[in-house]
Structures are given as structure tokens and as C-alpha cells.
Design a protein around this motif. Structure first.
Motif, PDB file in Angstrom:
ATOM      1  N   SER A 193     -56.358  16.029 -17.288  1.00  0.00           N
ATOM      2  CA  SER A 193     -55.167  17.552 -17.885  1.00  0.00           C
ATOM      3  C   SER A 193     -55.923  18.909 -18.088  1.00  0.00           C
ATOM      4  CB  SER A 193     -53.922  17.102 -18.928  1.00  0.00           C
ATOM      5  OG  SER A 193     -54.416  17.109 -20.196  1.00  0.00           O
ATOM      6  N   ILE A 194     -57.011  18.590 -18.107  1.00  0.00           N
ATOM      7  CA  ILE A 194     -57.379  19.513 -18.343  1.00  0.00           C
ATOM      8  C   ILE A 194     -57.747  21.093 -17.796  1.00  0.00           C
ATOM      9  CG2 ILE A 194     -59.508  21.090 -19.369  1.00  0.00           C
ATOM     10  CD1 ILE A 194     -60.685  18.797 -20.909  1.00  0.00           C
ATOM     11  N   MET A 195     -58.204  20.935 -16.398  1.00  0.00           N
ATOM     12  CA  MET A 195     -57.743  21.032 -15.185  1.00  0.00           C
ATOM     13  C   MET A 195     -56.257  21.588 -14.738  1.00  0.00           C
ATOM     14  SD  MET A 195     -58.970  18.927 -12.085  1.00  0.00           S
ATOM     15  CE  MET A 195     -60.810  18.116 -12.799  1.00  0.00           C
ATOM     16  N   TYR A 196     -55.540  20.977 -15.124  1.00  0.00           N
ATOM     17  CA  TYR A 196     -54.641  21.532 -14.495  1.00  0.00           C
ATOM     18  C   TYR A 196     -53.179  22.840 -15.579  1.00  0.00           C
ATOM     19  CZ  TYR A 196     -54.406  17.634 -11.779  1.00  0.00           C
ATOM     20  OH  TYR A 196     -55.028  16.932 -10.296  1.00  0.00           O
ATOM     21  N   THR A 197     -54.002  22.295 -16.919  1.00  0.00           N
ATOM     22  CA  THR A 197     -53.461  23.097 -18.215  1.00  0.00           C
ATOM     23  C   THR A 197     -54.715  24.508 -18.288  1.00  0.00           C
ATOM     24  OG1 THR A 197     -53.782  21.204 -19.436  1.00  0.00           O
ATOM     25  CG2 THR A 197     -53.725  23.152 -20.285  1.00  0.00           C
ATOM     26  N   ALA A 198     -55.593  24.483 -17.520  1.00  0.00           N
ATOM     27  CA  ALA A 198     -56.217  26.004 -17.054  1.00  0.00           C
ATOM     28  C   ALA A 198     -56.056  26.443 -16.086  1.00  0.00           C
ATOM     29  CB  ALA A 198     -57.785  25.570 -16.795  1.00  0.00           C
ATOM     30  N   ALA A 199     -55.541  25.716 -15.163  1.00  0.00           N
ATOM     31  CA  ALA A 199     -54.965  26.511 -13.765  1.00  0.00           C
ATOM     32  C   ALA A 199     -53.226  26.641 -13.988  1.00  0.00           C
ATOM     33  CB  ALA A 199     -54.916  25.552 -12.552  1.00  0.00           C
ATOM     34  N   LEU A 200     -52.532  26.268 -15.157  1.00  0.00           N
ATOM     35  CA  LEU A 200     -51.477  26.549 -15.202  1.00  0.00           C
ATOM     36  C   LEU A 200     -51.304  28.258 -16.507  1.00  0.00           C
ATOM     37  CD1 LEU A 200     -49.405  23.159 -16.103  1.00  0.00           C
ATOM     38  CD2 LEU A 200     -48.908  24.904 -14.477  1.00  0.00           C
ATOM     39  N   SER A 201     -52.568  28.303 -17.264  1.00  0.00           N
ATOM     40  CA  SER A 201     -52.415  29.935 -17.357  1.00  0.00           C
ATOM     41  C   SER A 201     -52.703  30.713 -16.718  1.00  0.00           C
ATOM     42  CB  SER A 201     -54.245  29.666 -18.788  1.00  0.00           C
ATOM     43  OG  SER A 201     -55.165  29.581 -17.728  1.00  0.00           O
ATOM     44  N   ASN A 202     -52.529  30.596 -15.487  1.00  0.00           N
ATOM     45  CA  ASN A 202     -52.885  31.568 -14.893  1.00  0.00           C
ATOM     46  C   ASN A 202     -51.024  32.274 -13.711  1.00  0.00           C
ATOM     47  OD1 ASN A 202     -55.913  32.309 -13.821  1.00  0.00           O
ATOM     48  ND2 ASN A 202     -56.192  30.588 -13.243  1.00  0.00           N
ATOM     49  N   ALA A 203     -50.492  31.597 -14.632  1.00  0.00           N
ATOM     50  CA  ALA A 203     -48.854  31.205 -14.334  1.00  0.00           C
ATOM     51  C   ALA A 203     -48.766  32.645 -14.324  1.00  0.00           C
ATOM     52  CB  ALA A 203     -48.064  30.178 -14.212  1.00  0.00           C
ATOM     53  N   SER A 204     -47.365  33.353 -13.847  1.00  0.00           N
ATOM     54  CA  SER A 204     -47.642  34.883 -14.218  1.00  0.00           C
ATOM     55  C   SER A 204     -45.941  35.220 -15.241  1.00  0.00           C
ATOM     56  CB  SER A 204     -46.838  35.525 -12.882  1.00  0.00           C
ATOM     57  OG  SER A 204     -45.911  36.266 -13.337  1.00  0.00           O
ATOM     58  N   GLN A 205     -46.525  35.168 -16.054  1.00  0.00           N
ATOM     59  CA  GLN A 205     -45.871  34.876 -17.556  1.00  0.00           C
ATOM     60  C   GLN A 205     -44.427  35.910 -17.115  1.00  0.00           C
ATOM     61  OE1 GLN A 205     -45.585  32.975 -20.439  1.00  0.00           O
ATOM     62  NE2 GLN A 205     -47.809  32.323 -19.465  1.00  0.00           N
ATOM     63  N   GLU A 206     -44.586  37.472 -16.462  1.00  0.00           N
ATOM     64  CA  GLU A 206     -43.169  38.055 -16.133  1.00  0.00           C
ATOM     65  C   GLU A 206     -42.264  37.317 -15.304  1.00  0.00           C
ATOM     66  OE1 GLU A 206     -46.734  38.723 -16.150  1.00  0.00           O
ATOM     67  OE2 GLU A 206     -46.810  40.283 -17.355  1.00  0.00           O
ATOM     68  N   LEU A 207     -42.936  36.422 -13.787  1.00  0.00           N
ATOM     69  CA  LEU A 207     -42.000  35.416 -13.321  1.00  0.00           C
ATOM     70  C   LEU A 207     -41.662  34.697 -14.611  1.00  0.00           C
ATOM     71  CD1 LEU A 207     -44.099  35.039  -9.815  1.00  0.00           C
ATOM     72  CD2 LEU A 207     -41.840  36.204  -9.882  1.00  0.00           C
ATOM     73  N   LYS A 208     -42.064  33.960 -15.432  1.00  0.00           N
ATOM     74  CA  LYS A 208     -41.927  33.133 -16.150  1.00  0.00           C
ATOM     75  C   LYS A 208     -40.730  33.354 -16.818  1.00  0.00           C
ATOM     76  CE  LYS A 208     -42.642  29.118 -19.362  1.00  0.00           C
ATOM     77  NZ  LYS A 208     -43.898  28.373 -20.144  1.00  0.00           N
ATOM     78  N   ILE A 222     -40.873  25.049 -13.185  1.00  0.00           N
ATOM     79  CA  ILE A 222     -41.790  24.701 -13.129  1.00  0.00           C
ATOM     80  C   ILE A 222     -41.700  24.721 -11.579  1.00  0.00           C
ATOM     81  CG2 ILE A 222     -43.000  22.618 -12.463  1.00  0.00           C
ATOM     82  CD1 ILE A 222     -41.571  21.531 -15.414  1.00  0.00           C
ATOM     83  N   LYS A 223     -41.144  24.634 -10.298  1.00  0.00           N
ATOM     84  CA  LYS A 223     -40.566  25.010  -8.961  1.00  0.00           C
ATOM     85  C   LYS A 223     -42.014  25.662  -8.912  1.00  0.00           C
ATOM     86  CE  LYS A 223     -38.155  23.292  -5.036  1.00  0.00           C
ATOM     87  NZ  LYS A 223     -37.116  23.205  -4.439  1.00  0.00           N
ATOM     88  N   ALA A 224     -40.301  26.714  -9.725  1.00  0.00           N
ATOM     89  CA  ALA A 224     -40.281  28.171  -8.959  1.00  0.00           C
ATOM     90  C   ALA A 224     -42.097  28.817  -9.582  1.00  0.00           C
ATOM     91  CB  ALA A 224     -39.091  28.897  -9.437  1.00  0.00           C
ATOM     92  N   VAL A 225     -42.723  28.494 -10.800  1.00  0.00           N
ATOM     93  CA  VAL A 225     -43.637  29.941 -11.131  1.00  0.00           C
ATOM     94  C   VAL A 225     -44.681  28.995 -11.747  1.00  0.00           C
ATOM     95  CG1 VAL A 225     -44.221  30.997 -13.265  1.00  0.00           C
ATOM     96  CG2 VAL A 225     -41.459  31.006 -12.566  1.00  0.00           C
ATOM     97  N   GLU A 226     -44.722  27.385 -12.386  1.00  0.00           N
ATOM     98  CA  GLU A 226     -46.099  26.549 -12.227  1.00  0.00           C
ATOM     99  C   GLU A 226     -46.416  26.132 -11.360  1.00  0.00           C
ATOM    100  OE1 GLU A 226     -44.574  24.893 -15.875  1.00  0.00           O
ATOM    101  OE2 GLU A 226     -43.862  26.408 -17.169  1.00  0.00           O
ATOM    102  N   TRP A 227     -45.734  25.391 -10.607  1.00  0.00           N
ATOM    103  CA  TRP A 227     -46.368  24.276 -10.101  1.00  0.00           C
ATOM    104  C   TRP A 227     -47.073  25.080  -8.466  1.00  0.00           C
ATOM    105  CZ3 TRP A 227     -47.556  20.075  -7.955  1.00  0.00           C
ATOM    106  CH2 TRP A 227     -48.001  19.917  -7.237  1.00  0.00           C
ATOM    107  N   PRO A 228     -46.554  26.035  -8.251  1.00  0.00           N
ATOM    108  CA  PRO A 228     -47.335  27.369  -7.143  1.00  0.00           C
ATOM    109  C   PRO A 228     -48.946  27.681  -8.043  1.00  0.00           C
ATOM    110  CG  PRO A 228     -45.256  28.399  -7.148  1.00  0.00           C
ATOM    111  CD  PRO A 228     -45.088  26.841  -8.427  1.00  0.00           C
ATOM    112  N   ALA A 229     -48.830  27.430  -8.762  1.00  0.00           N
ATOM    113  CA  ALA A 229     -50.191  28.024  -9.686  1.00  0.00           C
ATOM    114  C   ALA A 229     -51.314  26.565  -9.578  1.00  0.00           C
ATOM    115  CB  ALA A 229     -50.056  28.400 -11.645  1.00  0.00           C
ATOM    116  N   ILE A 230     -50.909  25.975  -9.794  1.00  0.00           N
ATOM    117  CA  ILE A 230     -51.710  24.341  -9.407  1.00  0.00           C
ATOM    118  C   ILE A 230     -51.281  23.278  -8.760  1.00  0.00           C
ATOM    119  CG2 ILE A 230     -51.519  24.441 -11.847  1.00  0.00           C
ATOM    120  CD1 ILE A 230     -49.718  21.282 -11.839  1.00  0.00           C
ATOM    121  N   LYS A 231     -50.539  24.225  -7.087  1.00  0.00           N
ATOM    122  CA  LYS A 231     -50.590  23.480  -5.930  1.00  0.00           C
ATOM    123  C   LYS A 231     -52.294  23.183  -5.408  1.00  0.00           C
ATOM    124  CE  LYS A 231     -48.109  23.589  -1.349  1.00  0.00           C
ATOM    125  NZ  LYS A 231     -47.562  24.362  -1.239  1.00  0.00           N
ATOM    126  N   ASP A 232     -52.995  24.649  -5.503  1.00  0.00           N
ATOM    127  CA  ASP A 232     -54.418  23.922  -5.168  1.00  0.00           C
ATOM    128  C   ASP A 232     -55.299  22.994  -5.566  1.00  0.00           C
ATOM    129  OD1 ASP A 232     -52.987  25.667  -2.637  1.00  0.00           O
ATOM    130  OD2 ASP A 232     -54.548  27.438  -3.591  1.00  0.00           O
TER     131      ASP A 232
END
Length: 316
Positions: A193-208, A222-232
């Protein structure tokens, strides 16, 4: 204005050219330094990665350790035909595929869910403590883990004491896959889960924050903000894991194996180990291992193409 902007762009290009020229000049002057630092890594790669590939020839020979690879008799695909025509071939293949596929289906989503849950913890101190607990099992060796599992599931173990029963789970063929997969999830899910946690740190806080203000619930956030950050990252990891479906290591399966659960615990990796190291049938075990590797490569290519088509052309 156009003249000044053109002059600025020309200066930038000149600086870039001068910088690249200076780098090339420095490399030419000090190439010995880079060779000294790169040589050990190259030597280790050649010795332990590329030179051993010559051992694949054993799969097509009646290998004799005294005569060596170059002096052994060439037999072609004899050992491949022997394995494919073996009455146990389908059993070993199905056992391997079931362990891998079930492990992928049950184990792959868990680290992603953990990352989403960890990302919602606001307290940094609590988050670090939970992460520490989740990461610790990864540092337990496979053999120690198997010993713990055997103790817990023994007739006199904590599980039987808890349910006031006397079941020897390690002798039950139908329980082996559940034990193997569950113990693997417990050991590796937190670390994965480390790599996914790190990728989630790039999710836009403003959008959230905007989603929260608009009344979005947790799943919508999760669907609108967090999922796009870790999708790749999820796509890449899925391709890699799906491509390694046949690459189950023999250590854990062999350590959890008993005479009574062989019907489900005997996989290609343990079969190769027994034939190669215990029985000394080097050519046959190499042929089986090579067959396993070829299937892996084919699966990796196929899964990559399928995921690329489903993901707007994005694969590995």
C-alpha cells in the motif's frame, strides 16, 4: 515586444546548448570515473543475470555434469514432451493457476483499500502508528511466517483452542489455498500500500475540499479526486502482477506442504525444485522451469495489450 521575446528564447536555447556541450565535455574528460563506478554493477549483472542464461541449453540436452553443457547429448524437445504428456501436468498447472489467480483477485484490491483508508486519517501520529503495524509483517521471512502459520493452525494451536476444536488444518487439501492466500495478504498488503499512499499524496486538496463543500460523500470523493491520482499506478501494478501469474516461488508452498495436502499444494515451482535438486534430473527440471517462464512472458504481453485497450492505449 516580439523582438524581445525572440531574443529571450534565443538566449535560453543558447544556454541549453552550452550546458549540454559542457556536460559532454566533462564526460569525455572524466570518463574513467564513470567506468569505475559502473563497472561493478555491469559485472554483477553479466555474471548473475546474463551468463546463467546459457544454462537454458540444459533443457534441450541429456545433461551430464561430467561432460558439461557443450559436451552433453542434444535431445531437442524430449523433456518438454515428457512434461506435457505427464498425467500430473494438468494438476500442477491448475494448482499453480488457482493459487495465482485467486491470490491476485483477493490480494490485489486490499493494498488499494488500505491506501484509501490511511489517506482519510487526519492525525499524523495515529497514521504513522497504524502504518508501522501494517508494514511490520513484510519484514518476517517466509519460513518464519510458515512456522507461525503451522503453530496457529495446529491441533493444539490458538485457533483450535479458540473454537474448542481439534482440526489439523495443514492436512486439509481444501484449506491450503485459503491459508496460502490469507497469510500472503497479511504479510504483504501493508507494504504494497506504500506506493498507493504516496501516489494519493499528489491528489489535489483543493478539489477534495471543493467536493466536500459540494456535498460529495466518501465514495464520490474517491471516484472524482483520489482514484485519478493512483489510476496509472494501479494499471501498472496489475499488469506486472497478472504477468507474473506463473511465478509463484516454491519456498512458501513447499514450507506449508504436507503429505496429505499435496493434491492442492503441489505446484510447478515445487515440482521443479524436487525434480532438479532432490532427484537430480537437471534437464527435465530446467525444461519445466523454461516452460513456466515462457508462459509468464506470453501472459505479460497479452495482459498488457488487453489493459492498454481498456485504458485508452495506456499500458506498460
Amino acid at each position: 515586444m516580439k523582438t524581445s521575446s525572440t531574443t529571450v528564447s534565443n538566449r535560453k536555447q543558447n544556454k541549453q546548448r552550452a550546458g549540454s556541450h559542457g556536460t559532454l565535455l566533462y564526460l569525455k574528460q572524466h570518463w574513467q570515473l564513470y567506468v569505475i563506478f559502473l563497472l561493478p554493477a555491469l559485472a554483477l549483472t553479466l555474471i548473475f543475470k546474463y551468463i546463467p542464461m546459457g544454462g537454458i541449453m540444459i533443457a534441450f540436452q541429456k545433461y551430464n555434469p561430467i561432460k558439461g553443457i557443450l559436451g552433453s547429448e542434444w535431445v531437442g524437445f524430449k523433456y518438454f514432451e515428457r512434461f506435457l504428456s505427464s498425467p500430473d501436468f494438468m494438476t500442477y498447472l491448475i494448482n499453480t493457476l488457482k493459487l495465482s489467480i485467486y491470490g491476485l483477485l483477493w490480494g490485489f484490491p486490499i493494498p488499494i483499500l488500505l491506501a484509501f483508508l490511511l489517506n482519510r486519517i487526519q492525525s499524523t501520529g495515529i497514521k504513522k502508528k497504524i502504518q508501522l503495524v501494517l508494514y511490520l509483517p513484510n519484514f518476517i521471512s517466509v519460513i518464519v511466517l510458515c512456522g507461525i502459520v503451522r503453530i496457529f493452525l495446529s491441533v493444539t494451536g490458538p485457533v483450535n483452542l479458540l473454537f474448542d476444536s481439534s482440526i489439523n488444518f495443514m492436512t486439509m487439501p481444501e484449506a491450503f489455498r485459503t491459508i496460502y492466500i490469507a497469510s500472503g495478504i497479511w504479510q504483504g498488503a501493508g507494504w504494497a500500500s506504500i506506493m498507493y499512499t504516496a501516489a494519493l499524496s499528489n491528489a489535489s486538496q483543493e478539489l477534495k475540499e471543493a467536493a466536500v463543500i459540494d456535498g460529495a460523500n466518501i465514495f464520490q470523493q474517491i471516484k472524482a479526486v483520489e482514484w485519478p491520482a493512483i489510476k496509472d499506478m494501479v494499471v501498472i501494478q496489475f499488469i506486472m502482477q497478472a504477468g507474473n501469474i506463473m511465478s509463484i516461488g516454491f519456498e512458501k508452498a513447499y514450507a506449508l506442504q504436507t503429505d496429505l495436502n499435496l493434491g492442492t499444494s503441489e505446484i510447478i515451482a515445487t515440482y521443479v525444485y524436487k525434480k532438479g535438486l532432490l532427484d537430480g534430473d537437471y534437464s527435465f527440471s530446467t525444461a519445466v522451469g523454461l516452460f513456466n517462464t515462457v508462459i509468464n512472458v506470453i501472459l505479460l504481453i497479452v495482459v498488457n495489450k488487453i489493459v492498454a485497450k481498456m485504458n485508452d492505449g495506456k499500458g506498460l
